[in-house]
Design an enzyme around this catalytic site. Structure first.
Site: not given
Ligand code: PAF
Length: 284
Positions: A34, A37, A176, A185
């Protein structure tokens, strides 16, 4: 972009990059990527010549009753996203490649791993340290990137790097969030519509705590009680822990001090989510 499925292939790509004097930035992940990352990948892309991302759902960090089997796996989508970010190498090993049958060596940090998630998930950080130590030995990064959402994990990895003299700089990148504040997550994918709405209470409760601390709230117990009340106003929520700890030692504080970490783990339905905030207080 190269995809290495074996340690040998990954090491070959890394030694070629090192021969060209390229600095290596590394983002370890379990996939189902997501924007959280991707923010780590972007930080690596900005500062390093060669960016490696590992995708490995690490069985050693899941307890027997946890979600190893159902953890989301989305390699094709992940590959497409990483291609767009101009990643140089994806290391995508199998469990047998990382943990051959005769594997019997583990890495354990024994102080910072004890409280918070460590209390509730025994063995989790031992699994994390073991896989990250292996990945550092395979990828040999100059800099490795971790997210603040997993703050305890980042502290433990920093300690491991220091204690075991890994020649790696660890960078921690801010959490984020979705537009409404929910921390990104991979596990958010488990939430149904109502649970997704209820999950916002994690963010709301740490924001409430931040406001109370900044407004002069001195008593952690009182702040925790207010957070608890807010979280439990959601039917689907079950509290795993709410803690206010020293941001360096991760030990509980009984009064507010300079840098505190407010950390929570809450089940929304069957999905366990975590979030945290660090509050810096001037002059206390
Ligand atoms: O944060 C994660 O996704 C994992 O714990 C990590 C660091 C990739 C190790 O498996």
């Amino acid at each position: 972009m190269l995809i290495a499925k074996t340690i040998k292939q990954a090491k070959k790509a890394i030694s070629e990059a090192k021969l060209k004097n390229r600095t290596i930035g590394f983002v370890p992940t379990m996939g189902a990527l997501h924007y959280g990352h991707l923010s780590l990948v972007r930080a690596a892309r900005k500062s390093c010549d060669f960016v490696a991302v590992s995708i490995f759902v690490n069985p050693a960090q899941f307890g027997p009753k946890e979600d190893f089997r159902k953890y989301p796996r989305a390699f094709i989508r992940d590959e497409r996203l990483l291609q767009k970010e101009k990643v140089d190498l994806i290391f995508y090993p199998s469990v047998a490649e990382m943990y051959p049958k005769d594997f019997s060596t583990y890495v354990e940090e024994i102080y910072l791993s004890k409280p918070l998630c460590g209390l509730i998930r025994p063995g989790h950080f031992r699994g994390v340290c073991t896989v990250v130590a292996k990945l550092f030995n395979i990828i040999e990064p100059d800099t490795a990137y971790f997210g603040q959402k997993d703050y305890q994990q980042a502290c433990i990895i920093k300690r491991m790097v220091k204690d075991l003299n890994f020649p790696v700089t660890v960078k921690v990148v801010s959490t984020v969030r979705e537009k409404d504040g929910l921390a990104m997550s991979s596990r958010n994918a488990y939430l149904n519509c109502q649970e997704r709405k209820d999950a916002l209470v994690l963010f709301e409760s740490i924001e409430l705590a931040k406001k109370l601390v900044r407004g002069g709230g001195k008593n952690p117990k009182k702040i925790i009680a207010k957070m608890r009340k807010l979280i439990l106003s959601k039917k689907s929520a079950k509290i795993d822990y709410i803690e206010i700890v020293d941001a360096q030692s991760l030990q509980k504080v009984d009064k507010m001090q300079k840098n505190v970490l407010i950390a929570i783990a809450v089940y929304i339905g069957k999905t366990r989510l975590i979030d945290n905030v660090i509050v810096h207080l001037k002059g206390s």
